[in-house]
Write an enzyme that holds these catalytic residues in place. Structure first.
Site, short mmCIF file in Angstrom:
data_model
loop_
_atom_site.label_atom_id
_atom_site.label_comp_id
_atom_site.label_asym_id
_atom_site.label_seq_id
_atom_site.Cartn_x
_atom_site.Cartn_y
_atom_site.Cartn_z
N ARG A 76 7.04 -8.54 8.47
CA ARG A 76 5.14 -8.06 8.10
C ARG A 76 5.03 -9.55 9.05
NH1 ARG A 76 1.79 -5.90 3.96
NH2 ARG A 76 3.94 -4.72 3.27
N GLU A 126 -2.83 -9.60 -2.05
CA GLU A 126 -2.60 -10.51 -1.55
C GLU A 126 -3.63 -10.67 0.10
OE1 GLU A 126 1.50 -8.44 -1.09
OE2 GLU A 126 2.19 -10.12 -0.50
N GLU A 137 9.54 -13.30 -6.74
CA GLU A 137 9.56 -11.74 -6.72
C GLU A 137 11.86 -12.62 -6.48
OE1 GLU A 137 8.31 -9.98 -2.67
OE2 GLU A 137 10.47 -8.92 -2.90
N1 LUZ Z 1 8.01 -8.26 -1.17
C1 LUZ Z 1 9.05 -6.77 -0.12
C2 LUZ Z 1 7.32 -8.07 -0.63
O1 LUZ Z 1 10.60 -7.01 -0.46
N2 LUZ Z 1 8.61 -6.42 0.99
C3 LUZ Z 1 6.91 -6.53 1.09
O2 LUZ Z 1 7.27 -5.57 2.24
C4 LUZ Z 1 6.86 -7.35 1.29
N3 LUZ Z 1 5.44 -7.31 1.16
C5 LUZ Z 1 4.00 -8.05 0.61
C6 LUZ Z 1 5.02 -8.54 -0.73
N4 LUZ Z 1 5.92 -8.99 -0.95
MO1 MOS Z 2 4.77 -10.73 -3.13
S1 MOS Z 2 4.55 -12.29 -0.99
O1 MOS Z 2 3.86 -9.47 -2.72
O2 MOS Z 2 6.07 -11.49 -4.03
#
Ligand code: LUZ
Ligand code: MOS
Length: 739
Positions: free
Chosen positions: A300, A696, A223
């Site tokens: 979160r 998830e 990510e």
């Molecule tokens: N990524 C993010 C995430 O930037 N914000 C989120 O709330 C999130 N939640 C789950 C997985 N990735």
């Molecule tokens: Mo994610 S933890 O939804 O890249």
């Protein structure tokens, strides 16, 4: 519909970054990293003689800003002076062959001045090393709540990190173009690569094009952390004007990249009758050396601090602590699982204290419609009781067998645990909940679909192809999902937060609607009314019909625009960080699992036997893909709970940085029985075609794996209460039973 990538995966035809055809003159690069967890660079000897050496790039070679921080600007692409973790990138070695690049890296010596590192989050907190600010969610009246309780217990939970272990390691292939750069990146966040690369090079974003075919797994690890890898490849291309490939080998990937966040937490829980009356929890997040996504992950955790339970009085406090470890990052669940583990530990503790089954406390306190979460949103469409009852019904026999088994066995014991999940769907950062798409209908009627969604094995391309072709009443072969590319789908949010198919699927449908409206207008001029698109035809109410091919070719000749941009942004969501109240999630995904296991209490060996899941996926859109996500998520979670032990030594060196020292689930570890049932529920209006997000949530069912093993251990010897440590590896089982 089957996963459209299945055949090419099993026949080895799916293309990943390292499989791309290379352009002549491509150069290869590797990353030189910090030899210490904390220190200062004194000197780098790069006076190297090697026939294949092209260049060695350091912070000084960055033309723009040496800064990759997304939420907080606190991380350099290449360390300029200070070193903050063992494995932090210092330089990029660019050579004519990959083998030479490794040889050259070994010839470089880095002199450092060592400084004292900190690895423990509580110690970091005491020293004031925190990232962002402390956060606290509150509900009810914590002053009086404790007095009203009949029973109160307190304890501590230590939660380990986890490697993402995507099969495809981090990688990128950068190409110079006439007026900028193109990079093919294994990233969940093409726009993040584009934005940061532009910053590194000091260029406007339109000079950088990012393209993604698919990822061999992401799990959150790509990510944010695919970005620096792509930026390093682009920086090398910028300097050399040649294509540059940077694909990490497994050891470098494990050394350099951040992981799931370890947490240390304290809890206090109080019961009044059979109800949880008060809950106080403090989370210390081990963020590693830079913010990365840690503040969002922390948030979160707070959102999931009470999991699936209604608790009228809550105080949940959390802080992100800066330590000298790799910057921890997004990982499937994104802090949510850590929040849930602590409340589950507190429930396990107080239930054992009271001599009742933890499942009774869980069942008696499930949240219901209208109950308020500590962050102000009220639960809606809750299906937990239905799911619980289904699992209970399906496991009567299994639980009876466990009781019989335990009555007749001394050194081998069986255990079980329930795990309800309530997972909030939406990026908690409201503005990220948007997506765009581009749908192109070619003259022959075939359709090219581009969205911001990144395929990483989760099957998002299959789902998008399914909804788009269904929309026009066409067989799936009419559609093709294109690569994810920043020139076709712009300003994308990363494929993350379980929201990818909701957001991008709806954006694609928005584009389809525009095309359909134009086709309907065109057809109405030809006497078609109330047109339906079905079985490859446009059919008018009075029975007139025209094949899709005829329609498209006629529409083209009539100069109808056959391409459309689509957009979607989630309605109704908001969150006020001052008050820590709002409505951050479009909806929640619910479900219940029961997991059973056997523990050999002489040798300390656990084995997960059965997994029963009853899951609310909304109106099922694609059960094949959903089952894949549920089974994969649970096994991945079980690895975290029971096997995967990240070990850093007192120098901050990762001693579990290879697959011989870091054990991940394999087929033998997988549960013997895995039963998944879906609830029959009404369409979920905020999901794609009435479905619910799936990526998830199922991982968190695996938390029952940990508690089922503890349950079995408790049948052999009563464990210390108020002391929970994850992972429960075989070594730990042995130590907890006998130490
Ligand atoms: N990524 C993010 C995430 O930037 N914000 C989120 O709330 C999130 N939640 C789950 C997985 N990735
Ligand atoms: Mo994610 S933890 O939804 O890249």
């Amino acid at each position: 519909m089957r996963n459209i990538d299945g055949l090419s995966h099993v026949t080895g035809k799916s293309v990943y970054v390292d499989d791309l055809l290379e352009i002549d003159g491509t150069l290869y690069s590797v990353i030189l990293t910090s030899p210490v967890a904390h220190g200062r660079i004194a000197s780098i000897s790069s006076d190297i003689n090697h026939p294949d050496l092209v260049t060695i790039l350091t912070a000084e070679d960055i033309p723009g800003e040496n800064q990759i921080g997304g939420i907080i600007p606190d991380e350099e692409l290449l360390a300029s002076k200070e070193l903050h973790y063992f494995g932090q990138p210092i330089a990029i070695v660019v050579a004519r062959t990959l083998d030479s690049a490794y040889e050259i890296r070994d010839m470089i010596s880095v002199e450092v001045e060592e400084l004292n590192p900190v690895f423990d989050p509580r110690e970091a907190y005491e020293k004031g090393k925190i990232i962002g600010s402390e956060r606290q969610f509150e509900l009810g009246d914590m002053v009086n709540a404790w007095r009203e309780c009949d029973h109160i217990v307190e304890g501590k939970v230590e939660i380990g990190g986890q490697e993402h272990l995507y099969i495809e390691t981090q990688g990128a292939y950068a190409l110079p173009t006439e007026n900028g750069y193109k990079v093919i990146s294994s990233t969940q966040g093409p726009t993040s690569v584009q934005k940061i690369a532009a910053r590194i090079l000091g260029l406007p974003m339109h000079r950088v094009e990012v393209d993604v075919r698919r990822l061999g797994g992401g799990f959150g690890g790509k990510e944010d952390q695919a970005t620096p890898i792509a930026c390093m490849a682009i920086l090398a291309t910028h300097t050399t004007r040649r294509p540059v490939k940077l694909v990490l080998d497994r050891h470098d990937d494990l050394k350099i990249t951040g992981k799931r966040h370890p947490y240390s937490a304290d809890y206090k829980i109080g019961m009044r009758g059979n109800k949880i009356h008060a809950y106080d929890v403090r989370f210390f997040q081990n963020a590693g050396s830079a913010a990365d996504l840690s503040p969002a992950v922390l948030e979160r955790t707070l959102f999931h601090a009470t999991n699936s339970y209604y608790i009228p009085n809550v105080r949940a406090w959390a802080v992100s602590c800066r330590t000298n470890l790799p910057p921890n990052t997004a990982f499937r669940g994104f802090g949510g699982p850590q929040g849930m583990i602590v409340i589950e530990s507190a429930i396990d503790h107080i239930a054992n204290e009271l001599g009742v089954a933890p499942s009774k406390v869980q069942r008696d306190n499930l949240i219901g419609d209208g109950d308020e979460f500590p962050y102000g949103q009220c639960a809606a469409g809750v299906t937990l009781v239905k799911a619980w009852e289904q699992v209970e019904k399906d496991t009567v026999e299994v639980i009876r067998e466990i009781k019989d088994y335990n009555a007749t066995h001394t050194f081998s014991k069986k255990g079980y645990a329930f795990m309800p999940i309530t997972f909030g769907i939406s990026f908690t950062n409201t503005s990220m909940n948007q997506a765009s798409a581009l749908v192109n209908v070619y003259i022959d009627g075939s359709i090219g679909i581009s969205t911001g969604a990144v395929e990483m094995g989760q099957g998002v391309n299959t789902r998008i192809l399914q909804v788009v072709t269904n929309f026009f009443g066409l067989p799936e072969r009419y559609g093709k999902v294109e690569t994810t590319n920043t020139t076709r789908a712009i300003n994308t949010s990363p494929s993350a937060a379980s929201s990818t198919h909701d957001l991008n699927g709806k954006a694609a449908l928005d584009a389809c609607k525009k095309i359909r409206e134009r086709l309907e207008a065109f057809l109405s001029e030809r006497g078609f009314s109330d047109v339906r698109f079905t079985e490859g035809k446009a059919v008018s109410l009075d029975g007139k019909s025209m094949s899709w091919e005829e329609l498209i070719s006629a529409a083209y000749l009539a100069r109808v625009d056959l391409a459309a941009h689509g957009f979607y942004s989630t309605p109704q969501i908001h969150f006020d960080k001052e008050r820590e109240k709002g409505h951050p999630f479009a909806y929640h995904t619910y479900g219940v699992a029961l997991i059973t296991s056997t523990v050999d209490c002489l040798r300390g060996i656990s084995r997960v036997e059965n997994v029963f899941v009853c899951h609310d996926s909304g109106k099922l859109l694609n059960s094949n893909l959903d089952i894949g996500q549920i089974e994969g998520g649970v096994v991945q979670g079980l690895g975290w709970m029971l096997l995967e032990d990240l070990v850093f030594d007192d120098k901050g060196i990762n001693r579990s940085g290879s697959l011989s020292t870091y054990k991940v689930p394999d087929i033998d570890f997988a549960p013997r029985t895995f039963v998944t049932k879906f609830l029959e529920v009404p369409a979920n209006k905020l999901g794609l075609k009435g479905s619910k997000a799936i990526g998830e949530p199922p991982l968190m069912y695996a938390i029952a794996g940990y508690f089922s093993v503890r349950d079995a251990m408790n049948k052999f010897r009563t464990l210390r209460r108020g002391d929970y440590t994850i992972p429960m590896t075989n070594e730990r089982i042995f130590m907890e039973l006998y130490a």
